[in-house]
Design a protein around this motif. Structure first.
Motif, mmCIF file in Angstrom:
data_model
loop_
_atom_site.group_PDB
_atom_site.id
_atom_site.type_symbol
_atom_site.label_atom_id
_atom_site.label_comp_id
_atom_site.label_asym_id
_atom_site.label_seq_id
_atom_site.Cartn_x
_atom_site.Cartn_y
_atom_site.Cartn_z
ATOM 1 N N LYS A 102 -101.854 -69.979 46.298
ATOM 2 C CA LYS A 102 -100.850 -68.999 46.430
ATOM 3 C C LYS A 102 -99.679 -69.357 45.918
ATOM 4 C CE LYS A 102 -103.846 -66.136 48.668
ATOM 5 N NZ LYS A 102 -105.192 -67.164 48.879
ATOM 6 N N SER A 103 -98.729 -68.550 45.481
ATOM 7 C CA SER A 103 -97.532 -68.805 45.024
ATOM 8 C C SER A 103 -96.460 -68.449 46.239
ATOM 9 C CB SER A 103 -97.248 -67.993 43.716
ATOM 10 O OG SER A 103 -97.307 -66.430 44.062
ATOM 11 N N ILE A 104 -95.702 -69.550 46.614
ATOM 12 C CA ILE A 104 -94.810 -69.209 47.748
ATOM 13 C C ILE A 104 -93.432 -69.615 47.420
ATOM 14 C CG2 ILE A 104 -94.650 -69.876 50.156
ATOM 15 C CD1 ILE A 104 -97.424 -71.082 49.607
ATOM 16 N N ALA A 105 -92.454 -68.785 47.642
ATOM 17 C CA ALA A 105 -91.127 -68.852 47.395
ATOM 18 C C ALA A 105 -90.278 -69.760 48.528
ATOM 19 C CB ALA A 105 -90.392 -67.723 47.023
ATOM 20 N N VAL A 106 -89.565 -70.700 48.164
ATOM 21 C CA VAL A 106 -88.996 -71.253 49.557
ATOM 22 C C VAL A 106 -87.540 -71.757 49.124
ATOM 23 C CG1 VAL A 106 -89.665 -73.557 48.850
ATOM 24 C CG2 VAL A 106 -89.217 -73.009 51.253
ATOM 25 N N ASN A 107 -86.624 -72.001 49.914
ATOM 26 C CA ASN A 107 -85.304 -72.495 49.556
ATOM 27 C C ASN A 107 -85.219 -73.913 49.499
ATOM 28 O OD1 ASN A 107 -82.426 -72.868 49.277
ATOM 29 N ND2 ASN A 107 -81.820 -71.762 50.904
ATOM 30 N N ARG A 108 -84.965 -74.515 48.468
ATOM 31 C CA ARG A 108 -85.066 -75.760 47.928
ATOM 32 C C ARG A 108 -84.246 -76.888 48.751
ATOM 33 N NH1 ARG A 108 -85.816 -77.131 42.766
ATOM 34 N NH2 ARG A 108 -84.805 -75.308 42.106
ATOM 35 N N GLY A 109 -84.690 -77.775 49.283
ATOM 36 C CA GLY A 109 -84.237 -79.016 50.157
ATOM 37 C C GLY A 109 -83.770 -78.482 51.634
ATOM 38 N N THR A 110 -84.619 -77.607 51.919
ATOM 39 C CA THR A 110 -84.241 -76.935 53.635
ATOM 40 C C THR A 110 -85.331 -77.377 54.276
ATOM 41 O OG1 THR A 110 -85.395 -74.894 53.221
ATOM 42 C CG2 THR A 110 -82.944 -75.019 52.649
ATOM 43 N N LEU A 111 -85.297 -76.925 55.415
ATOM 44 C CA LEU A 111 -86.254 -77.454 56.758
ATOM 45 C C LEU A 111 -87.410 -76.662 56.382
ATOM 46 C CD1 LEU A 111 -87.120 -79.026 59.166
ATOM 47 C CD2 LEU A 111 -86.025 -77.192 60.569
ATOM 48 N N GLU A 112 -87.107 -75.395 55.641
ATOM 49 C CA GLU A 112 -88.355 -74.489 55.156
ATOM 50 C C GLU A 112 -89.198 -75.155 54.253
ATOM 51 O OE1 GLU A 112 -85.298 -73.328 55.764
ATOM 52 O OE2 GLU A 112 -85.116 -71.367 55.995
ATOM 53 N N ASP A 113 -88.512 -75.763 53.349
ATOM 54 C CA ASP A 113 -89.069 -76.486 52.176
ATOM 55 C C ASP A 113 -89.881 -77.775 52.725
ATOM 56 O OD1 ASP A 113 -89.763 -77.504 49.741
ATOM 57 O OD2 ASP A 113 -87.763 -78.010 48.929
ATOM 58 N N THR A 114 -89.186 -78.572 53.502
ATOM 59 C CA THR A 114 -90.079 -79.774 54.348
ATOM 60 C C THR A 114 -91.170 -79.361 54.897
ATOM 61 O OG1 THR A 114 -87.830 -80.874 54.405
ATOM 62 C CG2 THR A 114 -89.605 -81.658 55.600
ATOM 63 N N SER A 115 -91.149 -78.311 55.730
ATOM 64 C CA SER A 115 -92.340 -77.698 56.495
ATOM 65 C C SER A 115 -93.227 -77.118 55.674
ATOM 66 C CB SER A 115 -91.801 -76.652 57.604
ATOM 67 O OG SER A 115 -90.670 -77.327 58.460
ATOM 68 N N LEU A 116 -93.102 -76.678 54.566
ATOM 69 C CA LEU A 116 -94.113 -75.902 53.785
ATOM 70 C C LEU A 116 -94.892 -77.069 52.902
ATOM 71 C CD1 LEU A 116 -95.285 -73.576 52.430
ATOM 72 C CD2 LEU A 116 -93.648 -73.559 50.731
ATOM 73 N N THR A 117 -94.094 -77.832 52.514
ATOM 74 C CA THR A 117 -94.457 -78.868 51.561
ATOM 75 C C THR A 117 -95.640 -79.764 52.635
ATOM 76 O OG1 THR A 117 -92.487 -79.054 50.245
ATOM 77 C CG2 THR A 117 -93.920 -81.245 50.353
ATOM 78 N N GLU A 118 -95.296 -80.072 53.715
ATOM 79 C CA GLU A 118 -96.262 -80.754 54.703
ATOM 80 C C GLU A 118 -97.297 -80.084 54.984
ATOM 81 O OE1 GLU A 118 -93.913 -81.706 58.032
ATOM 82 O OE2 GLU A 118 -92.814 -83.348 57.054
ATOM 83 N N ALA A 119 -97.278 -78.683 54.938
ATOM 84 C CA ALA A 119 -98.461 -77.973 55.423
ATOM 85 C C ALA A 119 -99.260 -77.386 54.471
ATOM 86 C CB ALA A 119 -97.908 -76.812 56.440
ATOM 87 N N ALA A 120 -98.624 -77.098 53.128
ATOM 88 C CA ALA A 120 -99.355 -76.512 52.145
ATOM 89 C C ALA A 120 -100.680 -77.307 51.479
ATOM 90 C CB ALA A 120 -98.588 -76.044 51.061
ATOM 91 N N PRO A 121 -101.737 -76.736 51.207
ATOM 92 C CA PRO A 121 -102.700 -77.485 50.295
ATOM 93 C C PRO A 121 -101.994 -77.821 49.029
ATOM 94 C CG PRO A 121 -103.548 -75.502 51.342
ATOM 95 C CD PRO A 121 -102.326 -75.387 51.711
ATOM 96 N N SER A 122 -102.757 -78.825 48.427
ATOM 97 C CA SER A 122 -102.185 -79.385 47.122
ATOM 98 C C SER A 122 -102.064 -78.121 45.970
ATOM 99 C CB SER A 122 -102.940 -80.515 46.642
ATOM 100 O OG SER A 122 -104.157 -80.346 46.648
ATOM 101 N N SER A 123 -103.053 -77.216 46.285
ATOM 102 C CA SER A 123 -103.301 -76.401 45.216
ATOM 103 C C SER A 123 -102.313 -75.020 45.184
ATOM 104 C CB SER A 123 -104.754 -75.718 45.110
ATOM 105 O OG SER A 123 -104.957 -75.032 46.465
ATOM 106 N N ALA A 124 -101.584 -75.036 46.433
ATOM 107 C CA ALA A 124 -100.453 -74.171 46.402
ATOM 108 C C ALA A 124 -99.186 -74.382 45.528
ATOM 109 C CB ALA A 124 -99.890 -74.189 47.969
ATOM 110 N N ASP A 125 -98.992 -73.098 44.951
ATOM 111 C CA ASP A 125 -97.807 -73.024 43.944
ATOM 112 C C ASP A 125 -96.563 -72.918 44.520
ATOM 113 O OD1 ASP A 125 -96.309 -72.962 41.748
ATOM 114 O OD2 ASP A 125 -96.970 -71.057 40.793
ATOM 115 N N ILE A 126 -95.807 -73.770 45.042
ATOM 116 C CA ILE A 126 -94.472 -73.792 45.733
ATOM 117 C C ILE A 126 -93.436 -73.725 44.758
ATOM 118 C CG2 ILE A 126 -92.894 -74.882 47.331
ATOM 119 C CD1 ILE A 126 -95.260 -76.310 48.795
ATOM 120 N N LYS A 127 -92.783 -72.460 44.595
ATOM 121 C CA LYS A 127 -91.594 -72.245 43.901
ATOM 122 C C LYS A 127 -90.264 -72.507 44.713
ATOM 123 C CE LYS A 127 -94.173 -69.146 40.747
ATOM 124 N NZ LYS A 127 -94.313 -70.320 39.615
ATOM 125 N N ARG A 128 -89.557 -73.391 44.291
ATOM 126 C CA ARG A 128 -88.238 -73.665 44.974
ATOM 127 C C ARG A 128 -87.095 -72.866 44.091
ATOM 128 N NH1 ARG A 128 -91.662 -77.787 45.471
ATOM 129 N NH2 ARG A 128 -92.328 -78.568 47.290
#
Length: 264
Positions: free
Chosen positions: A142-168
């Protein structure tokens, strides 16, 4: 004459001592009651917890709770605008009696005291109702938008599977625009930001899928103010019991109150 003078001086000293004792025993509740108002430090631009309404008065979840505390003390509510930088000094200097929206930390606890948690703050995955997302494993591909360098970014990066498309992105407006325009399927934000999106996007029908992190907000007060702490806790407990806190959550956060979100 000498005996009379000594007696007079002794009586005066005793009265003075009683006066000093009375002052020493006075606390914040006494001061608030005497003033007929409670000064509450609040962010003036922190929707949906507190922000200016159409008539320029400050309204929001925090204001509802602050008003309930004032009502329980039978005094007027006086809102004082504070910033993240000056609010702790405002409290310790007694320019305000309590502070709204204070996150607990061991560092802060060395300086101020905390009443029980009253407001949910959590980081959530938000997506359209049509997309089935129940847990972090569903973020795969899944593609997921997040604010770069925030606690949201850290939490998402830790939780998301490697195939997730994280767009910062560099700010929350860009995160929201990416999501509502379809550039990403999901977004990860705090419930303060999320509430604004949930309230305005009828066509998209966005909803909270699940939470990544919970860190509830507390009411801050000065140390050794046990009577005030009890009064604040009692007012919040009453709102929780009679459903008023749930009503505020539905009105401002656009979701029913989950009591589990008030646990640290």
């Amino acid at each position: 004459m000498t005996i009379h003078m000594k007696s007079t001086i002794a009586a005066a000293l005793m009265l003075a001592g009683l006066g000093f004792a009375s002052q020493a025993n006075a606390d914040a509740v006494d001061d608030i009651t005497k003033a007929g108002a409670i000064n509450v430090g609040i962010f003036s631009d922190f929707p949906p917890f507190s922000s200016a309404s159409a008539d320029m008065s400050i309204k929001g979840y925090d204001v509802d709770v602050a008003q309930a505390i004032a009502d329980s003390l039978k005094v007027k509510l006086n809102l004082v605008s504070v910033t993240g930088q000056n609010r702790i000094p405002y409290l310790t200097d007694k320019r305000v009696d309590i502070l709204m929206s204070v996150g607990y930390s061991k560092e802060r606890e060395e300086v101020i005291d905390f009443a029980a948690a009253y407001a949910p703050y959590y980081i959530a995955v938000i997506g359209p109702a049509a997309l089935s997302i129940k847990g972090k494993e569903d973020l795969a591909d899944k593609s997921i938008a997040v604010n770069r360098g925030t606690l949201e970014d850290t939490s998402l990066t830790e939780a998301a599977p490697s195939s997730a498309d994280i767009k910062r992105f560099d700010n929350y407006n860009s995160v929201i625009q990416a999501f509502i325009s379809g550039q990403t399927q999901l977004m990860v934000v705090g419930n303060d930001v999320g509430a604004q999106v949930l309230a305005k996007q009828d066509a998209l029908k966005p909803e909270q899928k699940f939470q990544l992190l919970t860190s509830p907000s507390h009411i801050g007060l000065n140390k050794k103010e046990d009577r005030l702490k009890t009064a604040v806790n009692d007012a919040v407990a009453k709102m929780l019991a009679n459903g008023k806190l749930d009503e505020s959550s539905k009105a401002w956060l656009k979701t029913p109150l989950n009591p589990d979100n008030l646990k640290d």
